[in-house]
Each structure stands twice: as structure tokens, then as C-alpha cells.
Design a protein around this motif. Structure first.
Motif, PDB file in Angstrom:
ATOM      1  N   UNK A  83      -3.253 -52.420  32.303  1.00  0.00           N
ATOM      2  CA  UNK A  83      -2.263 -52.986  31.373  1.00  0.00           C
ATOM      3  C   UNK A  83      -2.586 -52.273  29.902  1.00  0.00           C
ATOM      4  N   UNK A  84      -1.144 -51.597  29.534  1.00  0.00           N
ATOM      5  CA  UNK A  84      -1.005 -50.928  28.174  1.00  0.00           C
ATOM      6  C   UNK A  84      -1.642 -51.873  27.023  1.00  0.00           C
ATOM      7  N   UNK A  85      -0.924 -53.403  27.196  1.00  0.00           N
ATOM      8  CA  UNK A  85      -1.251 -54.189  26.321  1.00  0.00           C
ATOM      9  C   UNK A  85      -2.844 -54.429  25.941  1.00  0.00           C
ATOM     10  N   UNK A  86      -3.499 -54.238  26.944  1.00  0.00           N
ATOM     11  CA  UNK A  86      -5.093 -54.480  26.540  1.00  0.00           C
ATOM     12  C   UNK A  86      -5.586 -53.166  25.508  1.00  0.00           C
ATOM     13  N   UNK A  87      -4.713 -52.084  25.862  1.00  0.00           N
ATOM     14  CA  UNK A  87      -4.903 -50.844  24.958  1.00  0.00           C
ATOM     15  C   UNK A  87      -4.432 -50.986  23.606  1.00  0.00           C
ATOM     16  N   UNK A  88      -3.357 -51.491  23.646  1.00  0.00           N
ATOM     17  CA  UNK A  88      -2.708 -51.941  22.185  1.00  0.00           C
ATOM     18  C   UNK A  88      -3.384 -52.847  21.387  1.00  0.00           C
ATOM     19  N   UNK A  89      -3.783 -53.981  22.007  1.00  0.00           N
ATOM     20  CA  UNK A  89      -4.693 -54.996  21.480  1.00  0.00           C
ATOM     21  C   UNK A  89      -5.978 -54.528  21.025  1.00  0.00           C
ATOM     22  N   UNK A  90      -6.696 -53.696  21.684  1.00  0.00           N
ATOM     23  CA  UNK A  90      -7.907 -53.095  21.166  1.00  0.00           C
ATOM     24  C   UNK A  90      -7.781 -52.243  20.124  1.00  0.00           C
ATOM     25  N   UNK A  91      -6.322 -51.367  19.985  1.00  0.00           N
ATOM     26  CA  UNK A  91      -6.338 -50.819  18.685  1.00  0.00           C
ATOM     27  C   UNK A  91      -6.037 -51.767  17.479  1.00  0.00           C
ATOM     28  N   UNK A  92      -5.429 -52.891  17.482  1.00  0.00           N
ATOM     29  CA  UNK A  92      -5.405 -53.643  16.415  1.00  0.00           C
ATOM     30  C   UNK A  92      -6.703 -54.390  16.204  1.00  0.00           C
ATOM     31  N   UNK A  93      -7.753 -54.558  17.014  1.00  0.00           N
ATOM     32  CA  UNK A  93      -9.095 -55.075  16.858  1.00  0.00           C
ATOM     33  C   UNK A  93      -9.634 -54.112  16.008  1.00  0.00           C
ATOM     34  N   UNK A  94      -9.620 -52.917  16.096  1.00  0.00           N
ATOM     35  CA  UNK A  94     -10.282 -51.893  15.042  1.00  0.00           C
ATOM     36  C   UNK A  94      -9.764 -51.409  14.123  1.00  0.00           C
ATOM     37  N   UNK A  95      -8.853 -52.086  13.591  1.00  0.00           N
ATOM     38  CA  UNK A  95      -8.008 -51.815  12.490  1.00  0.00           C
ATOM     39  C   UNK A  95      -6.930 -50.877  12.320  1.00  0.00           C
ATOM     40  N   UNK A  96      -6.286 -50.617  13.651  1.00  0.00           N
ATOM     41  CA  UNK A  96      -4.921 -49.899  13.766  1.00  0.00           C
ATOM     42  C   UNK A  96      -3.969 -50.819  14.307  1.00  0.00           C
ATOM     43  N   UNK A  97      -3.501 -51.646  13.732  1.00  0.00           N
ATOM     44  CA  UNK A  97      -2.404 -52.559  14.488  1.00  0.00           C
ATOM     45  C   UNK A  97      -1.169 -51.833  14.954  1.00  0.00           C
ATOM     46  N   UNK A  98      -0.971 -52.229  16.305  1.00  0.00           N
ATOM     47  CA  UNK A  98      -0.165 -51.359  17.007  1.00  0.00           C
ATOM     48  C   UNK A  98       1.421 -51.683  16.815  1.00  0.00           C
ATOM     49  N   UNK A  99       2.311 -50.451  16.639  1.00  0.00           N
ATOM     50  CA  UNK A  99       3.850 -50.858  16.232  1.00  0.00           C
ATOM     51  C   UNK A  99       4.402 -50.472  17.725  1.00  0.00           C
ATOM     52  N   UNK A 100       5.431 -51.029  18.046  1.00  0.00           N
ATOM     53  CA  UNK A 100       6.144 -50.855  19.157  1.00  0.00           C
ATOM     54  C   UNK A 100       6.809 -49.637  18.837  1.00  0.00           C
ATOM     55  N   UNK A 101       6.994 -48.826  20.086  1.00  0.00           N
ATOM     56  CA  UNK A 101       7.787 -47.373  20.097  1.00  0.00           C
ATOM     57  C   UNK A 101       8.472 -47.153  21.236  1.00  0.00           C
ATOM     58  N   UNK A 102       9.177 -46.141  21.289  1.00  0.00           N
ATOM     59  CA  UNK A 102       9.973 -45.631  22.523  1.00  0.00           C
ATOM     60  C   UNK A 102       9.632 -44.058  22.453  1.00  0.00           C
ATOM     61  N   UNK A 103       9.290 -43.813  23.547  1.00  0.00           N
ATOM     62  CA  UNK A 103       9.113 -42.091  23.626  1.00  0.00           C
ATOM     63  C   UNK A 103       9.908 -41.718  24.812  1.00  0.00           C
ATOM     64  N   UNK A 104      11.130 -40.971  24.584  1.00  0.00           N
ATOM     65  CA  UNK A 104      11.896 -40.748  25.736  1.00  0.00           C
ATOM     66  C   UNK A 104      12.389 -41.613  26.798  1.00  0.00           C
ATOM     67  N   UNK A 105      12.732 -42.994  25.927  1.00  0.00           N
ATOM     68  CA  UNK A 105      13.013 -43.976  26.829  1.00  0.00           C
ATOM     69  C   UNK A 105      11.776 -44.958  27.469  1.00  0.00           C
ATOM     70  N   UNK A 106      10.779 -44.571  27.260  1.00  0.00           N
ATOM     71  CA  UNK A 106       9.801 -45.364  27.784  1.00  0.00           C
ATOM     72  C   UNK A 106       8.954 -46.249  26.749  1.00  0.00           C
TER      73      UNK A 106
END
Length: 160
Positions: A83-106
Motif C-alpha cells: 500500500x502506497x498509503x503506508x509509505x506516504x504516512x511514513x513520510x509524514x512521520x519523519x517530517x515530510x507531510x505528504x501532498x496528493x499529486x497526479x503523475x500522468x493520470x496516476x
């Protein structure tokens, strides 16, 4: 008589087992190729560093690094059935709050730490890819989020 008879406890246990759903197998996603189908020259050009040797590469990831593990680096990872959500949450836990993006429709996320580090994850069904760019303690030669985004766009456009 013992051994063959059931008790109320065993009936409760079988009911619990019957109601829990089995894990759903991950649907196969696209094939990204070694290093996300991005060449060493493309990484070097995007990162704008004079030298960036490949430290390791395998079927699910690559790392390019200058000056050892604490120096500037770029990494690519391909996560199948994770799950990508786990990676995004981990980013937030270490001081890099995740922003939602779109890359070529994904759909995906971006996490950054100033002008020194940026990571981008892009989802493909049950899979996702992840690019991370850090300049560590050296002055950034390019915007790390632009580098990560450019590399993610190359990978997405080359997915098979």
C-alpha cells in the motif's frame, strides 16, 4: 467421553474463522523495467551533479550515490502489492507531510524537506513506484522535487 465432542468454545472459534476474510492477492500491475526504465545518463542529467555512480541495482530498485551513504543520492523503488498509503504516512512521520499529486493520470504523493530532499510515490493499482532525491549536505544543483517528478514521469511513460 472426551476427544470427539465439541464445546461451545470450539463453535465460537469456527464462527470467528468463517467470518474473517482471506487476504486478497495483489493484482499484477505494469512492468517498469530495471531502474524504472530510466538510464544512468537520464538520472545524472536530471540530478545535475558531475558524477553519480550506481551503488546497486536489482529488479525492484536502484540507488545512485555520490560521496558515500551520507552524500547526495537518487533512488528508485518498485513496490508490488504494497500500500502506497503506508509509505506516504511514513513520510509524514519523519517530517515530510505528504501532498496528493497526479503523475500522468496516476495518483500519488510528494513529500519534501526544503530544497534538499524530495520523494514522489505513484500508485498503479496494488503497486507503486517511489523516487527519492536528496542533496544531503551539498548545495542543491536542481530542485529535488522537479528531479523526482521528471524521473517519475519518465518511469510512468515507459511502463509496460
Amino acid at each position: 467421553m472426551s476427544g470427539c465432542g465439541g464445546s461451545d468454545d470450539s463453535a465460537d472459534n469456527s464462527d470467528a474463522a468463517a467470518t474473517s476474510a482471506p487476504a486478497k492477492p495483489a493484482a499484477p500491475g505494469p512492468f517498469f523495467g530495471e531502474c524504472g526504465s530510466v538510464t544512468d545518463q537520464e538520472v545524472l542529467a536530471a540530478f545535475a551533479m558531475p558524477a553519480l555512480p550506481v551503488v546497486w541495482r536489482n529488479s525492484v530498485g536502484c540507488v545512485w550515490e555520490a560521496s558515500g551513504p551520507q552524500g547526495p543520492s537518487v533512488s528508485f523503488s518498485w513496490y508490488r502489492g504494497s500500500p502506497i498509503g503506508r509509505e506516504a504516512a511514513g513520510s509524514g512521520l519523519i517530517g515530510r507531510p505528504p501532498e496528493t499529486i497526479d503523475v500522468k493520470g496516476h495518483p500519488g504523493f510528494k513529500g519534501s524537506a526544503g530544497n534538499q530532499l524530495c520523494e514522489i510515490g505513484v500508485q498503479f493499482g496494488d503497486d507503486f513506484i517511489h523516487w527519492s532525491v536528496t542533496y544531503a549536505d551539498v548545495p542543491a544543483t536542481a530542485d529535488p522535487c522537479k528531479v523526482a517528478n521528471d524521473l517519475a514521469e519518465l518511469t510512468v511513460s515507459r511502463a509496460k
